[in-house]
Design a protein around this motif. Structure first.
Motif, short mmCIF file in Angstrom:
data_model
loop_
_atom_site.label_atom_id
_atom_site.label_comp_id
_atom_site.label_asym_id
_atom_site.label_seq_id
_atom_site.Cartn_x
_atom_site.Cartn_y
_atom_site.Cartn_z
N PHE A 58 0.82 -1.21 0.00
CA PHE A 58 0.00 0.00 0.00
C PHE A 58 0.86 1.27 0.00
CE2 PHE A 58 -2.21 3.40 2.28
CZ PHE A 58 -3.32 3.55 1.48
N ASP A 59 1.92 1.28 0.83
CA ASP A 59 2.76 2.48 0.92
C ASP A 59 3.43 2.81 -0.41
OD1 ASP A 59 2.08 2.77 3.54
OD2 ASP A 59 3.90 1.84 4.34
N GLU A 60 3.80 1.75 -1.14
CA GLU A 60 4.42 1.95 -2.46
C GLU A 60 3.44 2.60 -3.42
OE1 GLU A 60 6.23 -0.68 -6.21
OE2 GLU A 60 5.27 -1.66 -4.49
N VAL A 61 2.21 2.04 -3.46
CA VAL A 61 1.19 2.59 -4.35
C VAL A 61 0.81 4.00 -3.92
CG1 VAL A 61 -1.16 2.29 -5.22
CG2 VAL A 61 0.29 0.29 -4.88
N LEU A 62 0.75 4.23 -2.61
CA LEU A 62 0.39 5.55 -2.10
C LEU A 62 1.35 6.62 -2.62
CD1 LEU A 62 -1.13 7.48 -0.18
CD2 LEU A 62 0.41 6.72 1.63
N MET A 63 2.64 6.36 -2.52
CA MET A 63 3.63 7.35 -2.97
C MET A 63 3.53 7.59 -4.47
SD MET A 63 5.00 8.40 -0.27
CE MET A 63 6.24 9.42 -1.08
N GLN A 64 3.41 6.51 -5.24
CA GLN A 64 3.32 6.65 -6.69
C GLN A 64 2.02 7.35 -7.10
OE1 GLN A 64 5.70 6.16 -8.71
NE2 GLN A 64 7.11 4.94 -7.47
N ALA A 65 0.94 7.05 -6.40
CA ALA A 65 -0.35 7.65 -6.73
C ALA A 65 -0.34 9.15 -6.46
CB ALA A 65 -1.46 6.97 -5.94
N LEU A 66 0.23 9.56 -5.34
CA LEU A 66 0.30 10.98 -5.02
C LEU A 66 1.15 11.73 -6.04
CD1 LEU A 66 0.65 10.82 -1.12
CD2 LEU A 66 -1.38 11.44 -2.46
N GLU A 67 2.24 11.09 -6.47
CA GLU A 67 3.07 11.71 -7.51
C GLU A 67 2.35 11.76 -8.85
OE1 GLU A 67 6.92 10.01 -7.85
OE2 GLU A 67 7.45 10.31 -5.74
N ALA A 68 1.42 10.79 -9.06
CA ALA A 68 0.68 10.73 -10.33
C ALA A 68 -0.48 11.72 -10.38
CB ALA A 68 0.17 9.31 -10.56
N GLY A 69 -0.77 12.37 -9.24
CA GLY A 69 -1.84 13.37 -9.24
C GLY A 69 -3.03 13.02 -8.39
N ALA A 70 -2.92 11.95 -7.56
CA ALA A 70 -4.05 11.57 -6.71
C ALA A 70 -4.23 12.55 -5.56
CB ALA A 70 -3.83 10.16 -6.16
N GLU A 71 -5.48 12.69 -5.11
CA GLU A 71 -5.77 13.53 -3.95
C GLU A 71 -5.96 12.71 -2.68
OE1 GLU A 71 -8.98 16.21 -4.66
OE2 GLU A 71 -7.73 17.51 -5.92
N ASP A 72 -6.32 11.44 -2.84
CA ASP A 72 -6.51 10.57 -1.68
C ASP A 72 -6.34 9.13 -2.14
OD1 ASP A 72 -7.00 9.77 0.88
OD2 ASP A 72 -9.18 10.00 0.79
N VAL A 73 -5.88 8.28 -1.21
CA VAL A 73 -5.68 6.86 -1.52
C VAL A 73 -6.15 6.07 -0.31
CG1 VAL A 73 -4.02 5.06 -2.16
CG2 VAL A 73 -3.64 7.43 -2.89
#
Length: 295
Positions: free
Chosen positions: A181-196
């Motif tokens: 989850f932590d890996e996806v969280l970091m990549q998602a935030l860098e990709a433009g996500a607002e929440d995960v």
């Protein structure tokens, strides 16, 4: 000895046919075998309705995945292994080829005949004060609106503004297997996500602004090339308290369930959103609603 003679009178026998028939009719109408047959038919009807609802939900899921993988990786299954796998699974489940072709073409923004699609939104209110937003993509806007408005009226709904009770959000769902989850969280935030967040099944849900969703999907595909994207859509999320469906609303719940099932059958409907939630109503009655909503 004298004898008295009395005149005889012929008395016709009383007909008993009508009495017997009436008794027979009363007996037949309360025959326990017929009641048992009626109950059995009701059970069969209920089971068939549940099976049809399950099939509709399954086909809706296949359609979304076909459209998604066509949009992300192209419409040719020979060059798109994700699309090829979903086509094979859909065929195995009995999804008609025409429906598969429509879903694949929709991923390219076209109908199966190659005509461009238009987006339409319908806002509906159903008893008891359940607000709905319906997303439609069609190659014939006038026809679709006319047919859907007729359907809404037939199911006792009202076309009226409801979108102000919702907000638009982008949602991407990644399969949780194989990724921390932590890996996806970091990549998602860098990709433009607002929440995960992570759901009960360990899948990872990524929220974005609507206009940033497509780019976020592309960025995630590059950053996490082995991640499986389960869905990618712009949806309507209720902004206020949801309307609880309770036991007192059984008839209204049945009407909503029937309406949603009819919408799912309409090929141009792409998303159905409502501000309803389960209160004290039975699980079966609520499932008929929940299974047909995009939440």
């Amino acid at each position: 000895m004298s004898y008295l003679f009395f005149p005889t009178r012929f008395i016709a026998p009383r007909p008993i046919t009508s009495t017997i028939c009436a008794q027979c009719r009363r007996s037949f109408s309360s025959n326990p075998m017929l009641l048992s047959g009626h109950n059995r038919w009701s059970k069969i009807k209920h089971e068939k309705g549940a099976a049809d609802a399950k099939k509709n939900a399954q086909r809706s899921t296949f359609s979304k995945h076909l459209t998604l993988y066509s949009r992300l990786y192209g419409p040719d299954p020979n060059l798109n292994p994700q699309l090829s796998a979903v086509i094979a699974a859909a065929k195995k489940a009995g999804m008609p080829k025409a429906s598969i072709d429509v879903a694949v073409a929709r991923g390219q923004g076209k109908s199966s005949t190659g005509v461009g699609l238009e987006s339409v939104t319908l806002e509906v209110m159903m008893s008891p004060s359940v607000a709905m937003v319906i997303d439609v993509e069609t190659d014939n806007k006038q026809r679709a609106l006319q047919e859907l408005r007729t359907m809404i009226k037939r199911h006792k709904g009202t076309v009226t503004p409801t979108a102000f009770l919702f907000t638009r959000l982008g949602r991407i769902v990644l399969k949780g297997d194989g990724h921390e989850f932590d890996e996806v969280l970091m990549q998602a935030l860098e990709a433009g996500a607002e929440d995960v967040e992570q759901d009960e099944g360990d899948d990872i849900i990524i929220w974005t602004q609507p206009n940033a969703m497509h780019q976020a999907v592309q960025n995630l595909g590059k950053a996490l090339p082995t991640a499986e994207i389960l869905s990618s859509e712009i949806l309507w999320s209720p902004t206020a308290d949801k309307i609880k469906i309770d036991d007192a609303d059984t008839d209204a719940a049945a009407a909503i369930g029937n309406f949603l099932a009819a919408l799912r059958e309409y090929p141009d409907v792409q998303g159905i959103y409502a501000n309803a939630e389960r209160g004290t109503i039975s699980e079966d009655a609520w499932s008929a609603i929940e299974d047909n909503l995009d939440t």
